[in-house]
Design an enzyme around this catalytic site. Sequence first.
Site, PDB file in Angstrom:
ATOM      1  N   LYS A 179      14.597  -6.545  10.901  1.00 27.97           N
ATOM      2  CA  LYS A 179      15.177  -5.254  10.526  1.00 27.97           C
ATOM      3  C   LYS A 179      14.272  -4.106  10.969  1.00 27.97           C
ATOM      4  O   LYS A 179      13.135  -3.997  10.522  1.00 27.97           O
ATOM      5  CB  LYS A 179      15.358  -5.173   9.006  1.00 27.97           C
ATOM      6  CG  LYS A 179      16.158  -3.932   8.593  1.00 27.97           C
ATOM      7  CD  LYS A 179      16.054  -3.624   7.133  1.00 27.97           C
ATOM      8  CE  LYS A 179      15.051  -2.536   6.818  1.00 27.97           C
ATOM      9  NZ  LYS A 179      15.335  -1.231   7.396  1.00 27.97           N
ATOM     10  N   CYS A 288      -0.410   5.017  12.054  1.00 26.81           N
ATOM     11  CA  CYS A 288      -1.248   4.521  10.958  1.00 26.81           C
ATOM     12  C   CYS A 288      -2.726   4.581  11.319  1.00 26.81           C
ATOM     13  O   CYS A 288      -3.584   4.531  10.452  1.00 26.81           O
ATOM     14  CB  CYS A 288      -0.833   3.102  10.605  1.00 26.81           C
ATOM     15  SG  CYS A 288      -0.822   2.026  12.044  1.00 26.81           S
TER      16      CYS A 288
HETATM   17  P1  NDP Z   1       8.308   2.042   4.650  1.00 30.80           P
HETATM   18  O1  NDP Z   1       7.406   1.178   3.852  1.00 30.80           O
HETATM   19  O2  NDP Z   1       9.134   3.041   3.929  1.00 30.80           O
HETATM   20  O3  NDP Z   1       9.328   1.169   5.500  1.00 30.80           O
HETATM   21  C1  NDP Z   1       8.932   0.169   6.405  1.00 30.80           C
HETATM   22  C2  NDP Z   1      10.078  -0.786   6.602  1.00 30.80           C
HETATM   23  O4  NDP Z   1      10.326  -1.483   5.380  1.00 30.80           O
HETATM   24  C3  NDP Z   1      11.392  -0.102   6.964  1.00 30.80           C
HETATM   25  O5  NDP Z   1      12.139  -0.927   7.830  1.00 30.80           O
HETATM   26  C4  NDP Z   1      12.056   0.018   5.617  1.00 30.80           C
HETATM   27  O6  NDP Z   1      13.426   0.187   5.722  1.00 30.80           O
HETATM   28  C5  NDP Z   1      11.675  -1.316   5.004  1.00 30.80           C
HETATM   29  N1  NDP Z   1      11.755  -1.393   3.542  1.00 30.80           N
HETATM   30  C6  NDP Z   1      11.733  -0.388   2.638  1.00 30.80           C
HETATM   31  N2  NDP Z   1      11.860  -0.886   1.370  1.00 30.80           N
HETATM   32  C7  NDP Z   1      11.950  -2.237   1.492  1.00 30.80           C
HETATM   33  C8  NDP Z   1      12.094  -3.320   0.557  1.00 30.80           C
HETATM   34  N3  NDP Z   1      12.186  -3.100  -0.755  1.00 30.80           N
HETATM   35  N4  NDP Z   1      12.153  -4.575   1.032  1.00 30.80           N
HETATM   36  C9  NDP Z   1      12.051  -4.808   2.360  1.00 30.80           C
HETATM   37  N5  NDP Z   1      11.951  -3.839   3.298  1.00 30.80           N
HETATM   38  C10 NDP Z   1      11.884  -2.566   2.872  1.00 30.80           C
HETATM   39  O7  NDP Z   1       7.385   2.711   5.756  1.00 30.80           O
HETATM   40  P2  NDP Z   1       7.803   3.816   6.794  1.00 30.80           P
HETATM   41  O8  NDP Z   1       8.968   3.339   7.601  1.00 30.80           O
HETATM   42  O9  NDP Z   1       7.907   5.113   6.058  1.00 30.80           O
HETATM   43  O10 NDP Z   1       6.546   3.817   7.781  1.00 30.80           O
HETATM   44  C11 NDP Z   1       5.415   4.567   7.562  1.00 30.80           C
HETATM   45  C12 NDP Z   1       4.324   3.709   6.951  1.00 30.80           C
HETATM   46  O11 NDP Z   1       4.044   2.611   7.791  1.00 30.80           O
HETATM   47  C13 NDP Z   1       3.016   4.455   6.818  1.00 30.80           C
HETATM   48  O12 NDP Z   1       2.451   4.180   5.562  1.00 30.80           O
HETATM   49  C14 NDP Z   1       2.165   3.862   7.905  1.00 30.80           C
HETATM   50  O13 NDP Z   1       0.790   3.929   7.669  1.00 30.80           O
HETATM   51  C15 NDP Z   1       2.642   2.461   7.935  1.00 30.80           C
HETATM   52  N6  NDP Z   1       2.295   1.850   9.214  1.00 30.80           N
HETATM   53  C16 NDP Z   1       1.325   0.884   9.245  1.00 30.80           C
HETATM   54  C17 NDP Z   1       0.922   0.333  10.452  1.00 30.80           C
HETATM   55  C18 NDP Z   1      -0.102  -0.746  10.505  1.00 30.80           C
HETATM   56  O14 NDP Z   1      -0.148  -1.435  11.526  1.00 30.80           O
HETATM   57  N7  NDP Z   1      -0.924  -0.940   9.503  1.00 30.80           N
HETATM   58  C19 NDP Z   1       1.506   0.792  11.721  1.00 30.80           C
HETATM   59  C20 NDP Z   1       2.524   1.787  11.555  1.00 30.80           C
HETATM   60  C21 NDP Z   1       2.891   2.295  10.348  1.00 30.80           C
HETATM   61  P3  NDP Z   1      14.049   1.686   5.717  1.00 30.80           P
HETATM   62  O15 NDP Z   1      13.313   2.501   6.700  1.00 30.80           O
HETATM   63  O16 NDP Z   1      15.420   1.440   6.114  1.00 30.80           O
HETATM   64  O17 NDP Z   1      13.869   2.182   4.319  1.00 30.80           O
END
Ligand code: NDP
Length: 486
Positions: A179, A288
């Site tokens: 997803k 990130c």
């Molecule tokens: P989110 O945690 O909001 O979402 C990440 C993914 O998880 C999306 O596909 C989201 O879907 C999905 N998701 C949300 N809730 C659930 C759940 N309850 N169960 C399963 N999946 C779920 O992060 P963001 O998309 O806002 O991304 C930004 C964040 O990602 C920042 O904190 C950043 O630091 C981190 N990040 C970390 C990296 C790393 O390598 N450490 C690299 C890049 C980013 P949907 O969007 O549809 O809600």
Amino acid sequence: MDIEISMKIKNYINGEYVNPISDNWIDNYNPSIGEVYGQLPDSNSQDVEIAYKAAEAAFRGWSETTLDERSKILSKIAKLIIAKLPELAMAEAKDNGKPVRVAKSIDIPRASANFQFFANAITQFASEAHESVGQNAINFTLRQPIGVVGCISPWNLPLYLFTWKIAPAIAAGNCVVAKPSEITPMTAYLLGEILTEAGLPKGVLNIIHGLGTTTGQAIVEHPNIKAISFTGGTKTGAHIAKVAAPMFKKLSLELGGKNPAIIFSDCDYNEMLQTTVRSSFANQGQICLCGSRIFVEASLYQKFKTDFIAAVSKLKVGSPFNNNTDIGALVSKTHLNKVKSYIDKAEQYGGNVIFGGNIVSVHDSEDGYYLEPTIIEVDDNSCILNQDEIFGPIVTIMSFNDENEVLAMANDVNYGLSATLWTNDLKRTMRVSKQLEVGIVWVNTWLLRDLRTPFGGVKSSGVGREGGFEALRFFTEPKNICIKYN
Ligand code: NDP
């Protein structure tokens, strides 16, 4: 690969594009103009179940394909991504708001490189053998694919991070239910077409669109999806860990960061300055790994402050589709509001905005989500501005007096993803690198990636490592086989 304004994105299940069972849809925004330009499926657990069934049915066949065959298909996907680079880059810029120039030079080439890298890596992946001397036995470790695995990725580097998970998962012989973020689904959707063209067998990779709280949650809750590779926010990661733990799922969590950039006065100044502008504001600061807390040795501080402001003032905020744009749109209105709220409260949090801080109105794109690159001066690392992951075009700067002081401040944060260190003193490089509580240290550079290296963080930045053989280890289950030969 035609991206219609009113187009409906579909799920890619068992090699076919299909509508969600419920026929419910979510609006998809173009952040550069603040308008809806399409819709995506609001998939639910029924869609996830159908995808799971397709993946389960494909597993045996795929896990038994030769490494050569898998490698060829992954290579073909990599080549097709490059062949479609202009369309994919345009789609990424439109969906995410990032400059198309950046999507063309970084996001899409890296998505291709992810497939090519694991196409090669799987042919070199090996496991150990241990002779039990004196017992006439030999042990070897058989690494088998896990089965059906879930991959969930965020919006900041959409195709780049989506493929970073999928490529090792399928290279290792698993089948996947994946997803992308609901905020940036377009390039993952377009990938389906490429998978079909590359001849990936049906059901090996299934791409489901929808909300995290429904579609994502259904993947994590599915009792037979045995491993979850997740990149996203720390709060979501903690929630996923809680749901997955009672089912004893294998988990890889790549989460948030609040990374220090530590600048000593003996560094190569011009290179440091140029790179620090990039490490602060690349991708609108929505990486990130961005160095969002800049610490500068006191003797260099005033000079750095003046030169950094001058360099940042040259960055052009504008439409992602202008070739001279450095800072595009933030990904969504909600995110823009969140980031801006930190600027509005900067003074209350103990900061002083010394550059930027304003919403930008871009000609012909007045409703887009644009924000100036912003520099905030702080004098206390414990302030909210230095503790919260803001994930936008905002950096803080403050001075330090000595190595011990800056180390203490760099580590005094919940996160532990990466750090950047600027110095020409080798002994200091080693001393500081060893003591930094992070998964990655860049010395005199930033975001220089070698895909063989372990990638991930400590503390609230995550659990586990991706990259190279680490990813192939995650996506396989080791089994010890002990053979007595006498
Ligand atoms: P989110 O945690 O909001 O979402 C990440 C993914 O998880 C999306 O596909 C989201 O879907 C999905 N998701 C949300 N809730 C659930 C759940 N309850 N169960 C399963 N999946 C779920 O992060 P963001 O998309 O806002 O991304 C930004 C964040 O990602 C920042 O904190 C950043 O630091 C981190 N990040 C970390 C990296 C790393 O390598 N450490 C690299 C890049 C980013 P949907 O969007 O549809 O809600």
